[in-house]
Design an enzyme around this catalytic site. Structure first.
Site, mmCIF file in Angstrom:
data_model
loop_
_atom_site.group_PDB
_atom_site.id
_atom_site.type_symbol
_atom_site.label_atom_id
_atom_site.label_comp_id
_atom_site.label_asym_id
_atom_site.label_seq_id
_atom_site.Cartn_x
_atom_site.Cartn_y
_atom_site.Cartn_z
ATOM 1 N N GLU A 34 0.890 -1.159 0.000
ATOM 2 C CA GLU A 34 0.000 0.000 0.000
ATOM 3 C C GLU A 34 0.929 1.211 0.000
ATOM 4 O O GLU A 34 1.503 1.565 1.028
ATOM 5 C CB GLU A 34 -0.905 -0.009 1.232
ATOM 6 N N ASP A 45 -5.092 9.073 9.180
ATOM 7 C CA ASP A 45 -3.830 8.542 9.680
ATOM 8 C C ASP A 45 -3.441 9.169 11.014
ATOM 9 O O ASP A 45 -3.715 10.340 11.285
ATOM 10 C CB ASP A 45 -2.720 8.779 8.661
#
Length: 241
Positions: A34, A45
């Site tokens: 990824e 995130d």
């Protein structure tokens, strides 16, 4: 055998390092990459990946770095470009699809693109479907009507890298009953949690555990690659033990 997808920040500390790291991860049992596109406001995130994005941008990251890494590694290991929709919109979505196809990229992971809007874009290129513990069964069934590549099960509501736990047995069983598409779990997966989180799913997605090593300024680049690869190999063994 359960699989491991590794999240890494593209071009930090530089694109050649990223290429070397991807090659090493493949050699140590990682099944997919990824590849994170650095962004100034990565809302899904946690602080570790946010810091890596910040440093990559300060180092002068350009989208051409992503394309070059993709061209040199996309035909060696299954690769997914992970970024926020602004990245794709700014360059032009059709242009991003063109570059992805040239690099043999398998799909896009766009966490801030709502499912309803994603319907238009997934007709152009595979988009990875997200499912969260907060989704109703009705919504899950709708999301998974036509899943691509694999399903990304978010282990908890929140941001990456947090030390949270939720009972996912019921949702995993429900997903497995309605689709045969591989199910991967992400968020908070590391050497300590991987064994438990991998129960019932086809694989795990690990990011912050690797990026933490990437950010360790006490290590040489070669040591970072060695340590990240060792951690990946350990996690792969743990989830299959």
């Amino acid at each position: 055998m359960k699989k491991l997808i590794a999240y890494i920040t593209c071009a930090y500390p530089d694109k050649n390092f990223t290429i070397d790291l991807i090659n090493s991860l493949k050699e140590n049992g990682v099944n997919g990459i990824e590849l994170g596109i650095p962004f100034s406001d990565p809302v899904a995130d946690g602080p570790i990946i946010q810091e890596a994005d910040k440093r990559a941008l300060e180092n002068g990251f350009k989208m051409d770095d992503l394309f070059e890494v993709g061209e040199k590694t996309g035909n060696k290991i299954d690769t997914y470009w992970m970024g926020y929709f602004n990245n794709f919109y700014h360059k032009g979505y059709d242009f991003m699809v063109k570059k992805a196809k040239e690099a043999n990229i398998k799909g896009f992971i766009i966490p801030d693109l709502p499912f309803e809007e994603a319907q238009y874009y997934e007709s152009k290129f595979p988009l990875i479907s997200f499912v969260a513990p907060t989704d109703s069964k009705e919504r899950i069934k709708k999301i998974l009507k036509n899943p691509k590549e694999f399903i990304y099960l978010v282990a908890y509501a929140g941001i990456t890298g947090a030390a949270k736990q939720e009972d996912l047995k019921e949702i995993i069983e429900y997903i497995k009953n309605i689709t045969s598409t591989p199910l991967f779990i992400g968020f908070g997966v590391n050497e300590k949690t991987a064994k438990e989180k991998a129960k019932g799913v086809d694989g795990v997605i690990v990011g912050s555990a690797f990026i933490k090593i990437l950010l360790d300024d006490s290590l040489k680049n070669s040591e970072k690659i060695k340590n990240i690869s060792k951690t990946a190999k350990n996690i792969k063994e743990i989830i299959n033990s």
